[in-house]
Scaffold this active site. Structure first.
Site, PDB file in Angstrom:
ATOM      1  CE  LYS A  79      66.795  14.137   9.059  1.00  0.00           C
ATOM      2  NZ  LYS A  79      68.023  13.387   9.430  1.00  0.00           N
ATOM      3  N   GLY A 118      69.682  16.817   8.778  1.00  0.00           N
ATOM      4  CA  GLY A 118      71.115  16.533   8.770  1.00  0.00           C
ATOM      5  C   GLY A 118      71.436  15.235   9.466  1.00  0.00           C
ATOM      6  CE  LYS A 178      67.919  10.720   6.360  1.00  0.00           C
ATOM      7  NZ  LYS A 178      67.857   9.809   7.533  1.00  0.00           N
ATOM      8  CG  ASN A 181      64.666   5.196   6.764  1.00  0.00           C
ATOM      9  OD1 ASN A 181      63.513   4.990   6.418  1.00  0.00           O
ATOM     10  ND2 ASN A 181      65.017   6.288   7.442  1.00  0.00           N
TER      11      ASN A 181
END
Length: 329
Positions: free
Chosen positions: A110, A138, A193, A258
């Site tokens: 990602k 996801g 995200k 994160n």
């Protein structure tokens, strides 16, 4: 392969926690699975222990073989590229000489590549022009997926029949992929995200309260949506598993690398360096992309500035709180 092709074998390139978890998911789906580790000694250690040290206490499924031979892994019917986003091009390039034409190669990282601003399927298309790029993203943590806990994700490919075939090849009772052709929407959700979860972690680390965290997550979703729509994504993808779903998970759990990075920053503690936080590398590229599209992303911009050391956390918070009042949207 068109339609719901009987894909029998899966290779996972990258033997980190996420790659190992995906190998476990593919094994539960009944596939023959090959897990590739770049270091042959590490491949042998995983094979001998029947466990990956990146996922301690979780036994490797007996259906998973482990190899350090990239040519052997490239013979699989489906390839999952589970290298970190900034290493995806190198991993794809290593496959180039061995991969048969038309093989589906699914990006599982990602992020956005620094320098080129390329998304993961664009990296695959450039490095492996004869492959069929796809993306899987996801709300799923490696530990949950590896243990077989219920998880739902999104899988996107340019052709709907290919996306459906890949979903049927990888899906099981506990690993539920939903298919779409909105590749860019899935990629935007995953990349954005990660950056926005760092902001959520900072809010938690600064002990600004549950109300502030809810507000931050909501405004973060607004930023993600604005960028996604500007890049041609579909609204339903952005509000689905790979967008809103992944954002909620990553902004609310210390299992998120994160979020944990943000918590450390918020507490003025040195971040742990034994685990990769993709958002740290994606933040400046995301802000560049947003600027190029004329999209306002103040939260993401604040994260990038904090990480670059050009603004303090307290100053960034004050700047965000001092923004003019406006209509919601």
């Amino acid at each position: 392969m068109a339609g719901r092709a009987p894909y029998r074998s899966v290779a996972v390139i990258g033997a980190g926690a996420w790659g190992t978890a995906l190998a476990s998911a593919a094994a539960r789906a009944g596939r023959e699975v090959m897990l590739y580790a770049r270091d042959p000694a590490r491949a042998e250690a995983i094979r001998s222990a029947h466990e990956n040290a990146r996922l301690p206490g979780i036994a490797l499924d007996a259906a998973i073989d482990v190899t350090g031979d990239i040519a052997r892994a490239a013979r699989a019917d489906i390839v999952l590229l589970a290298a970190p986003a900034q290493a995806t091009r190198a991993a794809a390039s290593a496959l180039a000489a061995h991969l048969p034409a038309g093989t589906p190669v699914i990006a599982c990282a990602k992020g956005i590549e620094r320098g080129s601003r390329a998304f993961m399927t664009e990296v695959i298309a450039a490095a492996l022009p004869r492959a069929a790029p796809a993306i899987l993203s996801g709300p799923g943590f490696a530990d949950d997926v590896a243990r077989g806990l219920p998880t739902a994700v999104t899988l996107a490919a340019e052709r709907d029949d290919l996306a459906q075939a890949l979903v049927h090849a990888l899906g099981s009772a506990t690993f539920r992929p939903y298919h779409t052709t909105d590749i860019r929407g899935v990629e935007i959700g995953g990349a954005a995200k990660n950056v926005l979860a760092i902001a959520a972690g900072i809010v938690a680390g600064r002990r600004l309260g549950a109300s502030a965290l809810a507000a931050l997550t909501t405004r973060a979703f607004a930023e993600l949506t604005r960028l996604g729509l500007a890049c041609g994504a579909r609204a339903e993808t952005l509000s689905g598993l790979s967008g809103l779903g992944d954002l909620i998970l990553s902004c609310s759990s210390p299992q998120s690398r994160n979020f944990s990075l943000g918590v450390s920053l918020g507490r003025d503690e040195p971040p742990a360096r034994d685990k990769l936080s993709e958002g740290e590398f994606t933040a400046p590229v995301l802000v560049e992309l947003a600027a190029a599209r004329g999209v306002d992303m103040p939260v993401a911009a604040a994260v990038a500035a904090i990480l670059a050391g050009t603004v303090t956390i307290d100053a960034a918070i004050q700047q965000l709180l001092a923004r003019p009042f406006r209509a919601e949207g």
